[in-house]
Design an enzyme around this catalytic site. Structure first.
Site, PDB file in Angstrom:
ATOM      1  N   HIS A 122       3.643  30.353 -44.723  1.00  0.00           N
ATOM      2  CA  HIS A 122       3.998  29.110 -44.090  1.00  0.00           C
ATOM      3  C   HIS A 122       5.493  29.114 -43.634  1.00  0.00           C
ATOM      4  O   HIS A 122       6.336  28.576 -44.618  1.00  0.00           O
ATOM      5  CB  HIS A 122       3.481  27.952 -44.892  1.00  0.00           C
ATOM      6  CG  HIS A 122       3.302  26.957 -43.659  1.00  0.00           C
ATOM      7  ND1 HIS A 122       2.299  25.692 -44.042  1.00  0.00           N
ATOM      8  CD2 HIS A 122       3.925  26.408 -42.893  1.00  0.00           C
ATOM      9  CE1 HIS A 122       2.405  24.918 -42.997  1.00  0.00           C
ATOM     10  NE2 HIS A 122       3.304  25.156 -42.398  1.00  0.00           N
ATOM     11  N   LEU A 123       5.855  29.385 -42.575  1.00  0.00           N
ATOM     12  CA  LEU A 123       7.319  29.525 -42.234  1.00  0.00           C
ATOM     13  C   LEU A 123       8.003  28.227 -42.622  1.00  0.00           C
ATOM     14  O   LEU A 123       7.228  26.944 -42.426  1.00  0.00           O
ATOM     15  CB  LEU A 123       7.435  29.858 -40.706  1.00  0.00           C
ATOM     16  CG  LEU A 123       8.739  29.828 -40.082  1.00  0.00           C
ATOM     17  CD1 LEU A 123       9.472  31.060 -40.183  1.00  0.00           C
ATOM     18  CD2 LEU A 123       8.691  29.279 -38.684  1.00  0.00           C
ATOM     19  N   HIS A 124       9.242  28.094 -43.040  1.00  0.00           N
ATOM     20  CA  HIS A 124       9.813  26.909 -43.312  1.00  0.00           C
ATOM     21  C   HIS A 124      11.495  27.517 -42.934  1.00  0.00           C
ATOM     22  O   HIS A 124      12.144  28.568 -43.447  1.00  0.00           O
ATOM     23  CB  HIS A 124       9.607  26.306 -44.588  1.00  0.00           C
ATOM     24  CG  HIS A 124       9.669  27.311 -45.608  1.00  0.00           C
ATOM     25  ND1 HIS A 124       8.694  28.000 -46.088  1.00  0.00           N
ATOM     26  CD2 HIS A 124      10.631  27.278 -46.664  1.00  0.00           C
ATOM     27  CE1 HIS A 124       9.024  28.704 -47.267  1.00  0.00           C
ATOM     28  NE2 HIS A 124      10.105  28.234 -47.554  1.00  0.00           N
ATOM     29  N   VAL A 125      12.467  26.486 -42.457  1.00  0.00           N
ATOM     30  CA  VAL A 125      13.814  26.737 -42.456  1.00  0.00           C
ATOM     31  C   VAL A 125      14.345  25.862 -43.683  1.00  0.00           C
ATOM     32  O   VAL A 125      14.272  24.678 -43.900  1.00  0.00           O
ATOM     33  CB  VAL A 125      14.217  26.054 -41.284  1.00  0.00           C
ATOM     34  CG1 VAL A 125      15.755  26.307 -40.975  1.00  0.00           C
ATOM     35  CG2 VAL A 125      13.534  26.800 -39.935  1.00  0.00           C
TER      36      VAL A 125
END
Length: 162
Positions: A122-125
């Site tokens: 789950h991509l996150h910045v």
């Protein structure tokens, strides 16, 4: 001798690598679908992403901007989702600047476990406020960070009044 108390870190420090792995893998989906923003430290929601304070921050105000949709790579987001993601990163940076007055920011994405992603599915910045001299001997000598403010205090500063 001075003591620094950080009881909220105990679960992280004492957990085995496999404990709660399934829950951890779905953590962002769970938070994104939850209605309890205060308990989860979600302080901003937009069309396709939300902003949440990191419970195990690198620095005070360390925020994660997370798509509601589980994707592992930036290229898996549609154009509108990507625009909303970066617009929200900019908005979060402004909120953090007004609330905490940092001297700068580290903003980045770890794509894949090899790159350091804690939840690679789950991509996150990461939006990490930085101050001149915010690192000291504690980090280098004891692998310990000292945070001058707690999450609830920072959350109250960032969450717009309803």
């Amino acid at each position: 001798m001075e003591h620094l108390w950080a009881p909220w870190r105990n679960a992280y420090v004492t957990a085995s690598d496999e404990s709660g792995k399934e829950d951890k893998d779905k953590l962002f989906l769970t938070i994104g679908q939850s209605g309890d923003d205060e308990a989860n430290f979600v302080f901003l929601r937009s069309r396709s992403v939300f902003a949440v304070l990191n419970r195990f921050p690198y620095n005070a105000g360390h925020t994660l901007v997370v798509p509601y949709r589980e994707v592992s790579d930036l290229r898996d987001l549609g154009n509108d989702e990507q625009k909303n993601l970066w617009d929200t990163v900019n908005q979060v940076s402004g909120l953090l600047e007004r609330a905490l007055h940092p001297d700068g920011f580290n903003i980045g994405i770890n794509v894949g476990a090899a790159a350091g992603a804690g939840i690679p599915s789950h991509l996150h910045v990461h939006v990490v406020p930085r101050w001149q001299n915010d690192s000291n001997f504690m980090t280098a000598q004891t692998d310990t960070r000292v945070h001058p403010a707690d999450l609830k205090e920072i959350y109250r500063k960032l969450k717009p009044a309803d």
